[in-house]
Motif scaffolding. Structure first.
Motif, mmCIF file in Angstrom:
data_model
loop_
_atom_site.group_PDB
_atom_site.id
_atom_site.type_symbol
_atom_site.label_atom_id
_atom_site.label_comp_id
_atom_site.label_asym_id
_atom_site.label_seq_id
_atom_site.Cartn_x
_atom_site.Cartn_y
_atom_site.Cartn_z
ATOM 1 N N UNK A 314 -17.671 8.287 -5.884
ATOM 2 C CA UNK A 314 -17.442 6.874 -6.163
ATOM 3 C C UNK A 314 -16.049 6.429 -5.695
ATOM 4 N N UNK A 315 -15.005 7.144 -6.115
ATOM 5 C CA UNK A 315 -13.640 6.727 -5.760
ATOM 6 C C UNK A 315 -13.365 6.971 -4.279
ATOM 7 N N UNK A 316 -13.965 8.025 -3.714
ATOM 8 C CA UNK A 316 -13.767 8.270 -2.281
ATOM 9 C C UNK A 316 -14.355 7.123 -1.466
ATOM 10 N N UNK A 317 -15.524 6.639 -1.879
ATOM 11 C CA UNK A 317 -16.112 5.501 -1.184
ATOM 12 C C UNK A 317 -15.247 4.258 -1.288
ATOM 13 N N UNK A 318 -14.662 4.023 -2.471
ATOM 14 C CA UNK A 318 -13.787 2.861 -2.640
ATOM 15 C C UNK A 318 -12.549 2.960 -1.742
ATOM 16 N N UNK A 319 -11.937 4.130 -1.736
ATOM 17 C CA UNK A 319 -10.727 4.303 -0.917
ATOM 18 C C UNK A 319 -11.053 4.106 0.560
ATOM 19 N N UNK A 320 -12.182 4.642 1.004
ATOM 20 C CA UNK A 320 -12.561 4.467 2.412
ATOM 21 C C UNK A 320 -12.814 2.997 2.740
ATOM 22 N N UNK A 321 -13.393 2.253 1.794
ATOM 23 C CA UNK A 321 -13.641 0.829 2.024
ATOM 24 C C UNK A 321 -12.336 0.047 2.143
ATOM 25 N N UNK A 322 -11.336 0.427 1.351
ATOM 26 C CA UNK A 322 -10.087 -0.341 1.314
ATOM 27 C C UNK A 322 -9.004 0.218 2.232
ATOM 28 N N UNK A 323 -9.296 1.312 2.901
ATOM 29 C CA UNK A 323 -8.268 1.879 3.782
ATOM 30 C C UNK A 323 -7.970 0.946 4.959
ATOM 31 N N UNK A 324 -8.996 0.314 5.532
ATOM 32 C CA UNK A 324 -8.770 -0.591 6.653
ATOM 33 C C UNK A 324 -7.967 -1.825 6.236
ATOM 34 N N UNK A 325 -8.326 -2.524 5.115
ATOM 35 C CA UNK A 325 -7.471 -3.645 4.687
ATOM 36 C C UNK A 325 -6.039 -3.217 4.404
ATOM 37 N N UNK A 326 -5.860 -1.998 3.853
ATOM 38 C CA UNK A 326 -4.499 -1.528 3.579
ATOM 39 C C UNK A 326 -3.736 -1.293 4.878
ATOM 40 N N UNK A 327 -4.385 -0.696 5.864
ATOM 41 C CA UNK A 327 -3.722 -0.464 7.147
ATOM 42 C C UNK A 327 -3.395 -1.781 7.838
ATOM 43 N N UNK A 328 -4.281 -2.776 7.689
ATOM 44 C CA UNK A 328 -3.999 -4.084 8.282
ATOM 45 C C UNK A 328 -2.760 -4.716 7.666
ATOM 46 N N UNK A 329 -2.495 -4.405 6.388
ATOM 47 C CA UNK A 329 -1.294 -4.913 5.718
ATOM 48 C C UNK A 329 -0.116 -3.960 5.873
ATOM 49 N N UNK A 330 -0.260 -2.951 6.748
ATOM 50 C CA UNK A 330 0.789 -1.958 6.995
ATOM 51 C C UNK A 330 1.133 -1.194 5.715
ATOM 52 N N UNK A 331 0.065 -0.785 4.989
ATOM 53 C CA UNK A 331 0.238 -0.021 3.752
ATOM 54 C C UNK A 331 -0.457 1.331 3.886
ATOM 55 N N UNK A 332 -0.028 2.270 3.055
ATOM 56 C CA UNK A 332 -0.663 3.585 2.994
ATOM 57 C C UNK A 332 -1.482 3.672 1.709
ATOM 58 N N UNK A 333 -2.771 3.986 1.850
ATOM 59 C CA UNK A 333 -3.662 4.114 0.694
ATOM 60 C C UNK A 333 -4.167 5.548 0.631
ATOM 61 N N UNK A 334 -3.886 6.230 -0.478
ATOM 62 C CA UNK A 334 -4.267 7.635 -0.621
ATOM 63 C C UNK A 334 -5.049 7.845 -1.921
ATOM 64 N N UNK A 335 -5.720 9.011 -1.968
ATOM 65 C CA UNK A 335 -6.503 9.411 -3.140
ATOM 66 C C UNK A 335 -6.054 10.799 -3.573
ATOM 67 N N UNK A 336 -5.813 10.959 -4.875
ATOM 68 C CA UNK A 336 -5.470 12.263 -5.451
ATOM 69 C C UNK A 336 -6.465 12.552 -6.573
ATOM 70 N N UNK A 337 -7.162 13.691 -6.455
ATOM 71 C CA UNK A 337 -8.175 14.067 -7.450
ATOM 72 C C UNK A 337 -7.729 15.346 -8.152
ATOM 73 N N UNK A 338 -7.220 15.196 -9.371
ATOM 74 C CA UNK A 338 -6.756 16.350 -10.138
ATOM 75 C C UNK A 338 -7.864 16.968 -10.991
ATOM 76 N N UNK A 339 -9.013 16.331 -11.045
ATOM 77 C CA UNK A 339 -10.120 16.858 -11.864
ATOM 78 C C UNK A 339 -11.447 16.579 -11.153
ATOM 79 N N UNK A 340 -11.789 17.403 -10.158
ATOM 80 C CA UNK A 340 -13.055 17.189 -9.445
ATOM 81 C C UNK A 340 -14.264 17.472 -10.347
#
Length: 465
Positions: A314-340
């Motif tokens: 679920x969260x991986x899909x969200x991050x992938x969806x928002x990675x392009x808008x973040x890059x367009x705004x010159x931002x870095x969007x990352x995901x950290x999963x401490x409890x898979x």
């Protein structure tokens, strides 16, 4: 049996008895005549005394034979009559399988056979009644199950207005006390009827009248308030006679809330247009906010599509969806999963919308070159813990308590004091909070001007996590 039938049976028995005894009596009379004649003839001879003695012996034997024969015949008849009596008494006691088993060869057996035929008809009728009763119970059980499966509340009243049946949905809508949820006697039925009448009040129209009215329950407690639509319809039998009233309760709270939100948004837009000193929300953003308010703003209930799904995916899909808008705004969007491996229970579509609102704010209020990080921190007490943080402009301390207020928009500024203008109508955080809390989760925000914002929220997990 009636007196006439008993009289006929007695006459038949008497005729049978005499028919059995007449041959014996006739034989006895013939023998007596023969012996008397022989004795009379022999009386003129020398051994008249011996013949007379012989004649007496023969008469005694005939008399004894007649008595024995009569006893045997009567015992046989009485035995058969007793059998008929026992069967009749067993039938009267409810043992419908009792039978005499007699064949109609004489008067007594015909009486027993008639009793067997009568018992057969009674048993067949009882079997038909039992089958009809079982069918009726099955139909009632099916109807009750169908009423229980309905999302609307159902109340069935008789001609006097007494509640005969109420399904679970109606009990829950009206907050029926536990002591009245299983009305099994007349007293509790009357108490339940009085309770429902008090709860619905004027919303219950005259019995037998088709009508629809509105009633507000728990008006003094906003968190428990309900808006109900109460519809009544007369119930009629197959012969078109009225047998009661059907009351349908429909919870319209969500629809009323959506209408209230829509009207509030339209009023806010109208006020913005009339007040030149306020920035006017662009028409496209206003339309988007209005559509979101109408389609998305409603409490999450058990009727929504709650299903288990993988939080990792679920969260991986969200991050992938928002990675392009973040890059367009010159931002870095990352995901950290401490409890898979966590499995979340909820409406995936609506939760996706809620977290997208949080990501949208993070991207809009983080200057170019900034970072946005979505983290799965772990699980605690059946709740998955997540955090979304950025190093954007942050939220002022005096504005932080109002960020979840509908239509509230703060005045974020850059480190140089310039006000940041971003599109929106002040709906995103409000909707995100309602959706997350509607799933049983929590959401809080910590922020510091110039340092960034962190959003902490939880989502319910399943036992398979």
């Amino acid at each position: 049996m009636g007196r006439d039938a008993m009289g006929k049976s007695a006459n038949r028995f008497a005729s049978l008895r005499w028919r059995l005894m007449m041959p014996l009596l006739g034989l006895s009379l013939v023998m007596i005549v023969v012996i008397v004649y022989a004795g009379f003839s022999a009386g003129q001879q020398e051994n008249a005394a011996a013949i007379t003695q012989f004649t007496g012996l023969i008469l005694a034997i005939l008399a004894a034979g007649a008595v024995i024969t009569t006893f045997i015949v009567l015992s046989w008849l009485i035995g058969r009559i007793k059998k008929i009596t026992r069967v009749a008494e067993a039938l009267a006691a409810g043992e419908l399988t009792a039978r005499t088993g007699m064949h109609p060869t004489d008067e007594v057996s015909r009486m027993g056979h008639a009793l067997d035929q009568y018992a057969d008809r009674v048993q067949n009728r009882q079997n038909e009644l039992r089958a009809s009763s079982r069918q009726g119970r099955r139909e009632v059980e099916q109807l009750t199950a169908a009423m229980e499966a309905l999302p609307d509340g159902i109340i069935v009243q008789d001609l006097d207005g007494t509640v005969q049946h109420i399904n679970t949905a109606a009990k829950n809508l009206l907050d029926v006390p536990s002591g009245l949820r299983s009305a099994i006697d007349e007293k509790r039925e009357l108490e339940l009827t009085e309770f429902i009448t008090q709860r619905l009040g004027h919303a219950l129209p005259l019995l037998g009248v088709s009508d629809a009215r509105w009633v507000t329950l728990n008006a003094g407690q906003p968190e428990l308030a309900r808006e109900l639509n109460v519809s009544t319809t007369p119930m009629t039998s197959m012969s078109h006679h009225r047998i009661g009233t059907l009351v349908v309760l429909r919870d319209m709270s969500s629809e009323v809330e959506r209408a209230r939100v829509r009207d509030s948004l339209l009023n806010q837009m109208n006020a913005a247009l009339e007040n030149d000193s306020r920035p006017i929300v662009p028409l496209r953003e206003a339309y988007k906010a209005l559509r979101e308010a109408v389609e998305t703003n409603r409490p999450t209930t058990a009727n929504d599509a709650h299903r288990p799904f993988s939080l990792d995916r679920f969260v991986l899909g969200l991050v992938n969806e928002w990675r392009q808008p973040a890059q367009s705004a010159n931002l870095t969007l990352d995901l950290v999963n401490e409890r898979p491996g966590l499995i979340v229970m909820g409406d995936e579509r609506r939760l996706r919308y809620a977290i997208a609102c949080l990501l949208d704010n993070a991207v809009k209020y983080t200057p170019p070159g900034g970072k946005v990080l979505l983290e799965i921190k772990g699980e605690e007490k059946g709740m998955a813990r997540l955090r979304l943080r950025d190093n954007g402009t942050g939220i002022a301390a005096d504005e932080l308590p109002h960020v979840f207020t509908r239509f509230y928009r703060g005045t974020p500024t850059t480190t140089g004091g310039r006000v940041i203008r971003v599109p929106g109508a002040g709906q995103g955080l409000t909707l995100a909070k309602e959706i997350i809390e509607g799933h049983g989760g929590t959401i809080t925000i910590r922020s510091q001007v110039g340092m960034g914002t962190a959003v902490y929220f939880t989502l319910p997990t399943t036992e398979n996590s």
